[in-house]
Write a protein that holds these residues in place. Sequence first.
Motif, short mmCIF file in Angstrom:
data_model
loop_
_atom_site.label_atom_id
_atom_site.label_comp_id
_atom_site.label_asym_id
_atom_site.label_seq_id
_atom_site.Cartn_x
_atom_site.Cartn_y
_atom_site.Cartn_z
N ALA A 32 0.30 3.03 -9.36
CA ALA A 32 -0.92 3.80 -9.61
C ALA A 32 -0.68 5.29 -9.37
CB ALA A 32 -2.06 3.29 -8.72
N LEU A 33 0.05 5.61 -8.31
CA LEU A 33 0.41 7.01 -8.05
C LEU A 33 1.28 7.56 -9.18
CD1 LEU A 33 0.72 9.57 -6.33
CD2 LEU A 33 2.46 8.37 -4.97
N GLU A 34 2.22 6.77 -9.66
CA GLU A 34 3.08 7.22 -10.76
C GLU A 34 2.28 7.48 -12.03
OE1 GLU A 34 7.40 5.12 -10.06
OE2 GLU A 34 5.73 3.81 -10.59
N ARG A 35 1.33 6.61 -12.33
CA ARG A 35 0.52 6.80 -13.54
C ARG A 35 -0.27 8.10 -13.47
NH1 ARG A 35 -0.02 1.14 -13.20
NH2 ARG A 35 -1.97 1.30 -11.99
N LEU A 61 0.85 -1.19 0.00
CA LEU A 61 0.00 0.00 0.00
C LEU A 61 0.89 1.24 0.00
CD1 LEU A 61 -3.07 0.97 0.56
CD2 LEU A 61 -2.26 1.26 2.92
N CYS A 62 0.47 2.29 -0.70
CA CYS A 62 1.30 3.49 -0.85
C CYS A 62 0.64 4.69 -0.19
CB CYS A 62 1.53 3.76 -2.34
SG CYS A 62 2.57 5.20 -2.68
N LEU A 63 1.42 5.46 0.54
CA LEU A 63 1.00 6.71 1.16
C LEU A 63 1.87 7.85 0.64
CD1 LEU A 63 -0.34 8.55 3.41
CD2 LEU A 63 1.53 7.83 4.89
N ILE A 64 1.23 8.96 0.27
CA ILE A 64 1.98 10.17 -0.03
C ILE A 64 1.42 11.33 0.78
CG2 ILE A 64 0.55 10.63 -2.09
CD1 ILE A 64 3.05 12.08 -3.27
N ARG A 65 2.31 12.12 1.34
CA ARG A 65 1.99 13.43 1.91
C ARG A 65 2.80 14.44 1.12
NH1 ARG A 65 2.64 15.93 8.13
NH2 ARG A 65 2.71 18.10 7.43
N SER A 66 2.13 15.36 0.46
CA SER A 66 2.80 16.31 -0.44
C SER A 66 2.38 17.72 -0.06
CB SER A 66 2.41 16.00 -1.89
OG SER A 66 3.07 16.86 -2.79
N ASP A 81 -12.94 12.61 -4.88
CA ASP A 81 -14.28 12.20 -5.32
C ASP A 81 -14.27 11.03 -6.30
OD1 ASP A 81 -15.21 14.31 -3.79
OD2 ASP A 81 -15.31 15.69 -5.49
N ASP A 82 -13.25 10.94 -7.14
CA ASP A 82 -13.26 9.96 -8.24
C ASP A 82 -11.97 9.17 -8.33
OD1 ASP A 82 -15.87 10.74 -9.46
OD2 ASP A 82 -14.85 12.65 -9.73
N GLY A 83 -11.14 9.23 -7.31
CA GLY A 83 -9.82 8.60 -7.39
C GLY A 83 -9.84 7.09 -7.36
N LEU A 84 -10.91 6.49 -6.81
CA LEU A 84 -10.92 5.04 -6.65
C LEU A 84 -10.71 4.32 -7.98
CD1 LEU A 84 -11.16 3.25 -4.19
CD2 LEU A 84 -13.63 3.07 -4.62
N ALA A 85 -11.24 4.88 -9.06
CA ALA A 85 -11.15 4.24 -10.38
C ALA A 85 -9.72 4.16 -10.89
CB ALA A 85 -12.03 4.98 -11.39
N ILE A 86 -8.83 5.03 -10.38
CA ILE A 86 -7.44 5.01 -10.85
C ILE A 86 -6.48 4.53 -9.77
CG2 ILE A 86 -7.85 6.81 -12.58
CD1 ILE A 86 -6.35 8.75 -10.65
N GLY A 87 -7.02 3.96 -8.70
CA GLY A 87 -6.17 3.37 -7.67
C GLY A 87 -5.91 4.22 -6.45
N CYS A 88 -6.58 5.38 -6.34
CA CYS A 88 -6.45 6.21 -5.14
C CYS A 88 -7.61 5.91 -4.21
CB CYS A 88 -6.44 7.70 -5.51
SG CYS A 88 -6.30 8.80 -4.08
N TYR A 89 -7.34 5.24 -3.10
CA TYR A 89 -8.39 4.85 -2.18
C TYR A 89 -9.03 6.06 -1.49
CZ TYR A 89 -6.71 0.00 -2.49
OH TYR A 89 -6.35 -1.26 -2.91
N ALA A 90 -8.22 7.05 -1.13
CA ALA A 90 -8.72 8.20 -0.39
C ALA A 90 -7.73 9.34 -0.51
CB ALA A 90 -8.93 7.85 1.09
N ASN A 91 -8.24 10.57 -0.53
CA ASN A 91 -7.37 11.75 -0.60
C ASN A 91 -7.92 12.85 0.29
OD1 ASN A 91 -5.11 13.27 -1.99
ND2 ASN A 91 -6.84 14.63 -2.40
N ARG A 92 -7.01 13.49 0.99
CA ARG A 92 -7.36 14.65 1.82
C ARG A 92 -6.47 15.82 1.41
NH1 ARG A 92 -6.48 10.40 6.29
NH2 ARG A 92 -8.58 9.60 6.68
N TYR A 93 -7.08 16.96 1.15
CA TYR A 93 -6.32 18.17 0.86
C TYR A 93 -6.55 19.10 2.03
CZ TYR A 93 -4.82 22.44 -1.60
OH TYR A 93 -4.19 23.61 -1.96
N MET A 94 -5.52 19.29 2.86
CA MET A 94 -5.71 19.91 4.16
C MET A 94 -4.90 21.19 4.33
SD MET A 94 -5.87 16.57 6.67
CE MET A 94 -4.48 15.60 6.08
N GLN A 95 -5.44 22.07 5.14
CA GLN A 95 -4.72 23.28 5.52
C GLN A 95 -4.12 23.07 6.90
OE1 GLN A 95 -6.54 26.89 4.45
NE2 GLN A 95 -4.61 27.96 4.71
#
Length: 345
Positions: A278-281, A204-209, A241-255
């Motif tokens: 999937a993240l690379e694609r 499983l892959c995690l990114i914090r950017s 909202d739509d990331g699941l179709a490309i392999g992103c299980y969940a995303n948070r954009y936070m302040q």
Amino acid sequence: MESAIPAHLETPRARHKRVPDDYQPPYPSFVARYKPSVSRVVMAYFGVQHGGAAPAAMEALKELAGLFAMDGGPSHWDRASYRDQSGSENVVTVAYWDDLARFDTWFAQAREMWTGRQREGIGTFVEVLRPIVARHETLFSSPDRPEGVAVVAEGMSGEVQEHAYWGGMRDRIPLSQTDAMAPGGAPELICDGPRLRVVAHDNLCLIRSGQDWSDTEASERKLYLDDVEPVLREGMDFLRDDGLAIGCYANRYMQVLAADGSASEKSYGQSWWKSLAALERWAESHPTHVKIFGAAMKYLSTLGPSAKLRLYHEVTVAAADEQFFEYLNCHPKTGMLAAVETVST
């Protein structure tokens, strides 16, 4: 110029880098350096979820700060907020350790106090990765202000070679020298009374950017907030909202929140992916990221070396036994709950 992979983790490559040995990146970047004695790091995301002004949420955050102050608490933590796709307010506190035994002893008590107790009107969750350092990489545009897990590192590298090309993210992960890090298995849900645990899968892959525009002056700040941030937000909303179709299980954009709870001039996206591939694609070819990349390149080419915007990320590809996800009274699109397809009891 240094390699992003520390010398004690270098090994003969079975998988080659995407660039030749004499590659020269067009601008400098840096990575966090841990003491060689550090074999694992821990990153733990503690979330509070509520529908609006909830006194219980503030009490929970105070309680969490108290847990952090106990023996064995994190070496560093920061806090951020966002509104999710269900309209719920979320405050996420991410904490870091460089000592697994210290974390395990602390977490045995803290977990029960966090996701083991019902609180009126709010949900709580915890998402933990505890990777060996060979499964982890960082990248910073500037070496003098660490963020996230880099705060618990010994320091920063000099300029590194493996960046500013597609594939650099993978090339910075020491395990990539010998392992494709392909995902294995599918997420499953375990119901433990009211608590829901997600057992994900291998690799499983995690990114914090993150982005920090606190040093920018008026014209640069306007350029970032008017021309770059809206494009970034659009891409983050797509993944949410739509990331699941490309392999992103969940995303948070936070302040990111300042110590007094006010909004700072920092933000970050944090997302869970089925795989590094999937993240690379998404990064290399999806229209939403191509647009983000284009806006960022226009911004940086306009300002050149005078740009004060600071950028960083941390990426982990975690083994199955390096993960823990638990949710109490959270909606079903929260974090890795969104990834679950099968239910077991």
